[in-house]
Every structure is written in structure tokens, then in C-alpha cells.
Scaffold this motif. Structure first.
Motif, PDB file in Angstrom:
ATOM      1  N   ALA A  42       0.458  12.451 -37.335  1.00  0.00           N
ATOM      2  CA  ALA A  42       1.442  12.993 -38.273  1.00  0.00           C
ATOM      3  C   ALA A  42       0.842  14.260 -38.870  1.00  0.00           C
ATOM      4  CB  ALA A  42       1.741  11.962 -39.350  1.00  0.00           C
ATOM      5  N   CYS A  45      -0.182   7.694 -33.189  1.00  0.00           N
ATOM      6  CA  CYS A  45       0.769   8.654 -33.758  1.00  0.00           C
ATOM      7  C   CYS A  45       0.007   9.607 -34.665  1.00  0.00           C
ATOM      8  CB  CYS A  45       1.864   7.936 -34.541  1.00  0.00           C
ATOM      9  SG  CYS A  45       2.984   9.092 -35.369  1.00  0.00           S
ATOM     10  N   ILE A  60       3.876  14.482 -34.546  1.00  0.00           N
ATOM     11  CA  ILE A  60       5.033  14.821 -35.365  1.00  0.00           C
ATOM     12  C   ILE A  60       4.639  15.936 -36.330  1.00  0.00           C
ATOM     13  CG2 ILE A  60       6.737  13.967 -37.021  1.00  0.00           C
ATOM     14  CD1 ILE A  60       6.324  11.185 -35.828  1.00  0.00           C
ATOM     15  N   LEU A  92       7.711   7.116 -40.348  1.00  0.00           N
ATOM     16  CA  LEU A  92       6.468   7.212 -39.573  1.00  0.00           C
ATOM     17  C   LEU A  92       5.961   5.822 -39.236  1.00  0.00           C
ATOM     18  CD1 LEU A  92       4.529  10.054 -41.418  1.00  0.00           C
ATOM     19  CD2 LEU A  92       5.772  10.185 -39.253  1.00  0.00           C
ATOM     20  N   SER A 109       5.385  16.160 -40.795  1.00  0.00           N
ATOM     21  CA  SER A 109       5.664  14.716 -40.872  1.00  0.00           C
ATOM     22  C   SER A 109       6.069  14.271 -42.265  1.00  0.00           C
ATOM     23  CB  SER A 109       4.444  13.932 -40.399  1.00  0.00           C
ATOM     24  OG  SER A 109       3.455  13.855 -41.408  1.00  0.00           O
TER      25      SER A 109
END
Ligand code: ADP
Ligand code: MG
Length: 172
Positions: free
Chosen positions: A33, A31, A107, A117, A110
Motif C-alpha cells: 500500500a 499487498c 496500490i 485494504l 492507498s
């Protein structure tokens, strides 16, 4: 925890190339961010991830849609938390469950959805240096085996010589 990685990107293509190298190394569950002012290059960075994941077709800013999914070597999920309301409630109301280990996630803005998250994740801070240059700082937030894998991913990230991205000195 490994040091953060700091880069100076001299033009959009350099940002694309750096992010593409990261995307190419993803194995799922990463992920990213992203934070930084309007025009700092968040969407450009996501385009690079998409390039590295072999996504065909355009990556558009999802500012006015809930989420975009692009089919690449792994699915790339693209959120944008800029708008108050929909995106925030989406993540709060279970959308975070869409952030599964068989996908790569990006994202934008973020900090607005910090509470939802995934732990761990890669924080990507983009900042204007001048009209055509951006500082890009990457660091892993979180701990444990997955964080160690993300650290290794960042540690292996080297800009292609001549690509227009320079490595800045690591913080002491
Ligand atoms: P954000 O999603 O953060 O609002 P975008 O990626 O949509 O930003 O836009 C970044 C803008 O800045 C684009 O117009 C891009 O061409 C320009 N730009 C100039 N230099 C760079 C750079 N080094 N990296 C990324 N974008 C850059
Ligand atoms: Mg954007």
C-alpha cells in the motif's frame, strides 16, 4: 510487531533495486500500500516489484485505468486510487476480492482506499528528501501469521551495497 524499515534511496535505480529485492522474495498474497506525494516514486517502486517478479515489458502508471495486471513469476496487480470515483468504487464494490493470495498487489495512493485494504498489508511511505533522494519507510499493518510472514520479508530486506540505497537507523 517488528520495527519499521527505513531506507534512503539516492536515485530512481536505487528505488527500483530495493523494490526488486522485495519482489523477488514475494511468495503471493503480499499487498503493498503505497503513499507519498506526486513524484515521490510510487510507480517507480512498483516497477521495481515488477522487475523482481520477472515481469517483461513496461509498467505504466495506471492513473487513468482501473487496474493493470502484469504477468510475472506471480501476477502483479497494480491499482491507483488517485482519481476520485472509479478506483474507489471498484474496491468498494468487490474489486478488493481481486486481491487474492496467488497475486502480488500494489496500490498507489492507498490512503484513499484505506477501508478496503487487505489486512495485513505492507505500508510503503515514500517522501522527497531532495531532487534525487527519497525516504522509503516500510512497515506491516495488521496482525496474525500472514503479518508475521510479511514482517520476516521486511526484516530480510537489505539494500545491495553500492546500489544507492542506504539503511537508516530503525526507530527506537
Ligand atoms: P509517483 O508514482 O509517486 O507519482 P513516479 O515513480 O511516477 O512517482 O515518479 C518519481 C519521479 O521521481 C521520477 O521522475 C523519478 O525519475 C524521480 N526520482 C528521482 N529520484 C528518485 C528516487 N530516489 N526514487 C524514485 N524516483 C526518483
Ligand atoms: Mg504513480
Amino acid at each position: 510487531m517488528a520495527a519499521e524499515r527505513r531506507f534512503l534511496s539516492r536515485d530512481p535505480e536505487a528505488t527500483l533495486d530495493l523494490a526488486a529485492r522485495l519482489g523477488a522474495a514475494c511468495t503471493g498474497g503480499e499487498c503493498f500500500a503505497l503513499d507519498g506525494d506526486l513524484g515521490a516514486g510510487k510507480t517507480t517502486f512498483v516497477r521495481g516489484l515488477a522487475r523482481g517478479l520477472g515481469v517483461d515489458g513496461p509498467v505504466t502508471s495506471p492513473t487513468f485505468t482501473l487496474m493493470q495486471e502484469y504477468e510475472g513469476r506471480l501476477p502483479l496487480l497494480h491499482f491507483d486510487a488517485w482519481m476520485e470515483g472509479r478506483e474507489r468504487s471498484f474496491l468498494a464494490d468487490g474489486g478488493a476480492e481481486a486481491l487474492t493470495p496467488d497475486t502480488v498487489q500494489a496500490i498507489e495512493w492507498s490512503a484513499r482506499v484505506a477501508d478496503w485494504l487487505p489486512d495485513p498489508h505492507v505500508a510503503v511511505a515514500l517522501a522527497h528528501e531532495d531532487a534525487e533522494a527519497r525516504r522509503i519507510t516500510l512497515r506491516v499493518v495488521g496482525e496474525g501469521p500472514v503479518a508475521a510472514r510479511l514482517d520476516a520479508l521486511l526484516a530480510a530486506l537489505e539494500p545491495l551495497p553500492g546500489s544507492g540505497t542506504d539503511l537508516l537507523e530503525a526507530l527506537p
